[in-house]
Design an enzyme around this catalytic site. Sequence first.
Site, PDB file in Angstrom:
ATOM      1  N   HIS A 158     -29.501   2.897  29.044  1.00  0.00           N
ATOM      2  CA  HIS A 158     -28.298   2.497  28.306  1.00  0.00           C
ATOM      3  C   HIS A 158     -27.144   2.116  29.227  1.00  0.00           C
ATOM      4  O   HIS A 158     -26.153   1.564  28.777  1.00  0.00           O
ATOM      5  CB  HIS A 158     -27.868   3.633  27.374  1.00  0.00           C
ATOM      6  CG  HIS A 158     -28.820   3.819  26.225  1.00  0.00           C
ATOM      7  ND1 HIS A 158     -28.550   3.379  24.957  1.00  0.00           N
ATOM      8  CD2 HIS A 158     -30.057   4.356  26.180  1.00  0.00           C
ATOM      9  CE1 HIS A 158     -29.576   3.658  24.166  1.00  0.00           C
ATOM     10  NE2 HIS A 158     -30.501   4.250  24.883  1.00  0.00           N
ATOM     11  N   ASP A 366     -19.889  -1.198  32.407  1.00  0.00           N
ATOM     12  CA  ASP A 366     -20.416  -0.598  31.184  1.00  0.00           C
ATOM     13  C   ASP A 366     -21.774  -1.209  30.885  1.00  0.00           C
ATOM     14  O   ASP A 366     -21.939  -2.418  31.054  1.00  0.00           O
ATOM     15  CB  ASP A 366     -19.462  -0.888  30.010  1.00  0.00           C
ATOM     16  CG  ASP A 366     -19.382   0.271  29.016  1.00  0.00           C
ATOM     17  OD1 ASP A 366     -20.388   0.997  28.876  1.00  0.00           O
ATOM     18  OD2 ASP A 366     -18.325   0.437  28.388  1.00  0.00           O
TER      19      ASP A 366
HETATM   20  P1  ADQ Z   1     -20.885   5.053  25.644  1.00  0.00           P
HETATM   21  O1  ADQ Z   1     -20.493   5.046  27.068  1.00  0.00           O
HETATM   22  O2  ADQ Z   1     -20.613   6.290  24.925  1.00  0.00           O
HETATM   23  O3  ADQ Z   1     -22.412   4.649  25.459  1.00  0.00           O
HETATM   24  P2  ADQ Z   1     -20.104   2.816  23.766  1.00  0.00           P
HETATM   25  O4  ADQ Z   1     -21.201   1.836  23.829  1.00  0.00           O
HETATM   26  O5  ADQ Z   1     -18.768   2.180  23.687  1.00  0.00           O
HETATM   27  O6  ADQ Z   1     -20.040   3.818  25.002  1.00  0.00           O
HETATM   28  O7  ADQ Z   1     -20.322   3.701  22.484  1.00  0.00           O
HETATM   29  C1  ADQ Z   1     -19.381   4.635  22.069  1.00  0.00           C
HETATM   30  C2  ADQ Z   1     -19.593   4.979  20.601  1.00  0.00           C
HETATM   31  O8  ADQ Z   1     -18.827   6.129  20.307  1.00  0.00           O
HETATM   32  C3  ADQ Z   1     -19.131   3.882  19.680  1.00  0.00           C
HETATM   33  O9  ADQ Z   1     -20.010   3.754  18.613  1.00  0.00           O
HETATM   34  C4  ADQ Z   1     -17.763   4.366  19.219  1.00  0.00           C
HETATM   35  O10 ADQ Z   1     -17.419   3.962  17.917  1.00  0.00           O
HETATM   36  C5  ADQ Z   1     -17.921   5.862  19.270  1.00  0.00           C
HETATM   37  N1  ADQ Z   1     -16.599   6.446  19.587  1.00  0.00           N
HETATM   38  C6  ADQ Z   1     -15.909   6.322  20.723  1.00  0.00           C
HETATM   39  N2  ADQ Z   1     -14.728   6.955  20.616  1.00  0.00           N
HETATM   40  C7  ADQ Z   1     -14.673   7.493  19.395  1.00  0.00           C
HETATM   41  C8  ADQ Z   1     -13.713   8.260  18.685  1.00  0.00           C
HETATM   42  N3  ADQ Z   1     -12.536   8.611  19.192  1.00  0.00           N
HETATM   43  N4  ADQ Z   1     -14.014   8.646  17.435  1.00  0.00           N
HETATM   44  C9  ADQ Z   1     -15.188   8.288  16.888  1.00  0.00           C
HETATM   45  N5  ADQ Z   1     -16.115   7.568  17.499  1.00  0.00           N
HETATM   46  C10 ADQ Z   1     -15.888   7.172  18.737  1.00  0.00           C
HETATM   47  C11 ADQ Z   1     -23.512   4.393  26.353  1.00  0.00           C
HETATM   48  C12 ADQ Z   1     -23.274   3.336  27.438  1.00  0.00           C
HETATM   49  C13 ADQ Z   1     -22.805   2.036  26.800  1.00  0.00           C
HETATM   50  C14 ADQ Z   1     -23.827   1.560  25.764  1.00  0.00           C
HETATM   51  C15 ADQ Z   1     -24.194   2.674  24.816  1.00  0.00           C
HETATM   52  C16 ADQ Z   1     -25.351   2.294  23.902  1.00  0.00           C
HETATM   53  O11 ADQ Z   1     -22.325   3.795  28.381  1.00  0.00           O
HETATM   54  O12 ADQ Z   1     -22.618   1.027  27.771  1.00  0.00           O
HETATM   55  O13 ADQ Z   1     -23.288   0.481  25.013  1.00  0.00           O
HETATM   56  O14 ADQ Z   1     -24.555   3.867  25.504  1.00  0.00           O
HETATM   57  O15 ADQ Z   1     -26.436   1.848  24.641  1.00  0.00           O
END
Ligand code: ADQ
Length: 457
Positions: A158, A366
């Site tokens: 990921h 990311d």
């Molecule tokens: P993350 O680094 O966690 O994931 P991201 O892909 O942005 O990053 O996903 C975060 C998720 O958490 C989103 O669905 C978002 O809505 C939710 N989220 C974040 N802050 C929140 C809050 N305050 N309240 C509720 N929900 C919140 C890792 C990798 C990424 C990759 C994903 C999936 O680092 O690059 O995209 O896995 O593969």
Amino acid sequence: MSRLIVVSNRVPVPDGTGAAPAGGLAVALQAALEERGGLWLGWSGKTNEEAETSDLTVIDAGPVTYALTDLTANDVDEYYFGFANRVLWPICHYRLDLAEYGRKEMAGYFRVNRFFAERLAPLVRPDDIIWIHDYHLIPLATELRHMGLTNRIGFFLHIPWPPADVLFTMPVYDQIMRGLAQYDLLGFQTDHDLENFAGCLRRMGLGDTTDGFQFHAQGRSFRGGAYGIGIETAAFAEFARNAEANPTVQKTRRSVENRDLIIGVDRLDYSKGLTQRIDAFERFLAMNPQAQNRVTFLQITPKSRSEVPEYEAMQRQVAEQAGRVNGAIGTVDWVPIRYINRSIARPVLAGLYRIARVGLVTPLRDGMNLVAKEYVAAQDGEDPGVLVLSRFAGAARELNGALLVNPYDVDGTAHALARALTMSREERRDRWRQMMDVMLTNDVSHWCRSFLADLTA
Ligand code: ADQ
């Protein structure tokens, strides 16, 4: 259809026991298993000094069985905090300066992977296909192969995969690369990550690829591919339309009065570029005095991995920085930055995305970044907001309609903010349509189907 076995560090058990971690993995995989039926195994999130001999917690939920194992406190320290999050995470995000190598932690990482394999092997049937997720579990296939399993095993990373010169700073890179070569299919978020992997393999003299997808190493053949993860685009769009009426969303809209809302949503993590982002917002206000008292920047940032020292230090740093900007630029009736350290319920989040004129997504590195995709899906197509996106997020490979920025270039991001806030409705609509079309095709079920189709082919 063969049964599917998914293995990931944490398992989002549907009954909601314990707060779901704020991570993309949980959100993305929820729907996948239900279609085929099978098993999802991972860490329960609990520590237990008898973990090695205690039973798995098994939860039957219709076609899917969840199997959770406890770990000892020492295991969690070494495997999870020590190696996964203080070595692999920083290295894969190009942060050589933050990697902390300890022999104990490295050994713990491989030991816990062996332990996961011991827990999993008795549950596997010969024709099951196994899909392992993320950097916590790279050596799992090696361990399963040692136990004689010949099942098809796929791995999806990921997070980004770094180039050879970055990877080679990690003392156990050789073992990690050999571990990857034990899978039948390796999935990366983007073609760049896949190229980096191929480059590492070649530079090590461990193997090579004929066409960029078919690999040969250690006497075996396997495939690699780029499978950019998506969201449930159509469902999220519908969700956001309904979320407009949510009382908290309405209240927020009233509270910003007629100001333009800029939104940032990220786990508190040094990879997300929060300090550079706040700098860019401050620079934008300095360069555009007419925008003062006309915009509000809402940054929603739940704390994560607070046990890791680098994260604890960052929590302080970002909070101080937001406070300093508010003190210096704010007025009695205007707080420029609303900085919030908590998780937000998904309906509220979707509604907030929808009322924001700009989605500011500027990670330094990311894997994909699902927030960027959620922001786009949540927009009103007739009058959409603008996505300002880091070119170092995997999502930038797909979302051509975003204003792409280099997050290290504070002036550049500040300019993009100004441009986003003054963009014509026509241009906003064109850019949004372009992104939405790609996202409707490449949604999360497409991601799942294509990975599994290639794994079973
Ligand atoms: P993350 O680094 O966690 O994931 P991201 O892909 O942005 O990053 O996903 C975060 C998720 O958490 C989103 O669905 C978002 O809505 C939710 N989220 C974040 N802050 C929140 C809050 N305050 N309240 C509720 N929900 C919140 C890792 C990798 C990424 C990759 C994903 C999936 O680092 O690059 O995209 O896995 O593969």
